[in-house]
Design a protein around this motif. Structure first.
Motif, PDB file in Angstrom:
ATOM      1  N   ILE A   9       0.866  -1.173   0.000  1.00 49.94           N
ATOM      2  CA  ILE A   9       0.000   0.000   0.000  1.00 49.94           C
ATOM      3  C   ILE A   9       0.906   1.228   0.000  1.00 49.94           C
ATOM      4  O   ILE A   9       1.803   1.343   0.842  1.00 49.94           O
ATOM      5  N   PHE A  54      -2.329   5.764  -1.183  1.00 51.65           N
ATOM      6  CA  PHE A  54      -3.402   4.837  -0.827  1.00 51.65           C
ATOM      7  C   PHE A  54      -3.650   3.759  -1.880  1.00 51.65           C
ATOM      8  O   PHE A  54      -4.497   2.892  -1.694  1.00 51.65           O
ATOM      9  N   THR A  55      -2.907   3.801  -2.994  1.00 48.49           N
ATOM     10  CA  THR A  55      -3.027   2.753  -4.000  1.00 48.49           C
ATOM     11  C   THR A  55      -2.478   1.444  -3.442  1.00 48.49           C
ATOM     12  O   THR A  55      -1.462   1.420  -2.746  1.00 48.49           O
ATOM     13  N   GLU A  56      -3.155   0.363  -3.789  1.00 47.10           N
ATOM     14  CA  GLU A  56      -2.732  -0.971  -3.325  1.00 47.10           C
ATOM     15  C   GLU A  56      -2.415  -1.846  -4.526  1.00 47.10           C
ATOM     16  O   GLU A  56      -3.092  -1.783  -5.558  1.00 47.10           O
ATOM     17  N   ARG A  81      -8.217   3.389  -5.155  1.00 50.40           N
ATOM     18  CA  ARG A  81      -8.845   4.176  -4.090  1.00 50.40           C
ATOM     19  C   ARG A  81      -8.928   5.675  -4.430  1.00 50.40           C
ATOM     20  O   ARG A  81      -8.779   6.535  -3.559  1.00 50.40           O
ATOM     21  N   THR A 118      -5.420  -2.020   5.212  1.00 48.19           N
ATOM     22  CA  THR A 118      -6.282  -2.287   4.053  1.00 48.19           C
ATOM     23  C   THR A 118      -7.743  -2.114   4.416  1.00 48.19           C
ATOM     24  O   THR A 118      -8.513  -1.450   3.708  1.00 48.19           O
TER      25      THR A 118
END
Length: 249
Positions: A9, A54-56, A81, A118
């Motif tokens: 993340i 915040f990208t996973e 996200r 998450t």
């Protein structure tokens, strides 16, 4: 210099030179790591536009022993996200979660922490508008609890007696918990009604509660974090949230 891949993340992003980005990421297997995405700012970068907070996804990077910065070779997107960036309170709440992890996280493997973050980001993103603040508070307290700093709310921190659900208590944030009124007299804690303690217990357990007024909850959170987690410091994201909610009101 092994090439490793890990569920990740992105917690923080900033530019490096005119063409690259440095990312702070939380990984499932390698804790918090810093990686450089060379060429990420170029128009035809292989990373596209996915390297945002915040990208996973699955990050692949060259893990260098005794180095603080590793080279990112690939990032396979799972969740962007993007809606978190479209609402100031959601964005502030997600930033609060990320900043707290960056302040206290380590390079140790902690899959439970990864799952906690998450879940927190997913819940903040999906929250109904009226519940966003409550969910941010609940997820932040849940993270504090996971990190081992939860306040003592069930027993008097002085005499050890179990507190009944219907009792008022004295909450002393500097001492890290509640006292029964018999022990709390003259010690400077704030008297908290039984219902308010029940609400705080639920928030610490990660359970959002519909709140009519939130300023007192934010003040308590900020003071508790500063005293017990941040060694007297504060978080930029908390200041941002306070300013944002003041403007909304």
């Amino acid at each position: 210099m092994p090439l490793v891949s890990a569920a990740s993340i992105i917690l923080q992003v900033f530019s490096y030179s005119d063409t690259s980005k440095i990312l702070r990421v939380l990984t499932r297997d390698y804790g918090v790591q810093s990686v450089i995405a060379k060429g990420a700012l170029r128009p035809k970068s292989r990373f596209g536009g996915v390297l945002e907070p915040f990208t996973e996804g699955t990050a692949s990077f060259l893990l260098r022993d005794a180095r603080d910065l590793h080279t990112l070779t690939g990032f396979e997107l799972l969740k962007s996200r993007q809606p978190l960036g479209n609402d100031l309170i959601r964005f502030g709440g997600a930033s609060l979660i990320a900043e707290l992890v960056l302040r206290v996280g380590s390079e140790e493997r902690d899959p439970a922490l990864f799952d906690t973050i998450t879940r927190a980001l997913d819940h903040i993103e999906a929250a109904e508008p009226a519940m966003v603040e409550s969910i941010v508070l609940a997820e932040t307290w849940s993270l504090i609890s996971h990190l081992g700093f939860a306040p003592a709310l069930d027993e008097c921190i002085t005499c050890g007696r179990s507190i009944e659900d219907t009792e008022e208590v004295s909450f002393d944030y500097t001492a890290g918990g509640v006292r029964c009124l018999e022990c709390g007299t003259g010690l400077g804690g704030r008297v908290v009604p039984a219902a308010a303690r029940t609400t705080l217990r639920r928030l610490v357990a990660g359970q959002p509660v519909k709140l009519e007024r939130t300023p007192a909850h934010w003040r308590l959170l900020a003071r508790f974090l500063s005293h017990h987690v941040l060694e007297g410091q504060t978080l930029h994201s908390l200041d941002f949230l306070a300013e944002t909610m003041s403007d909304v009101e």
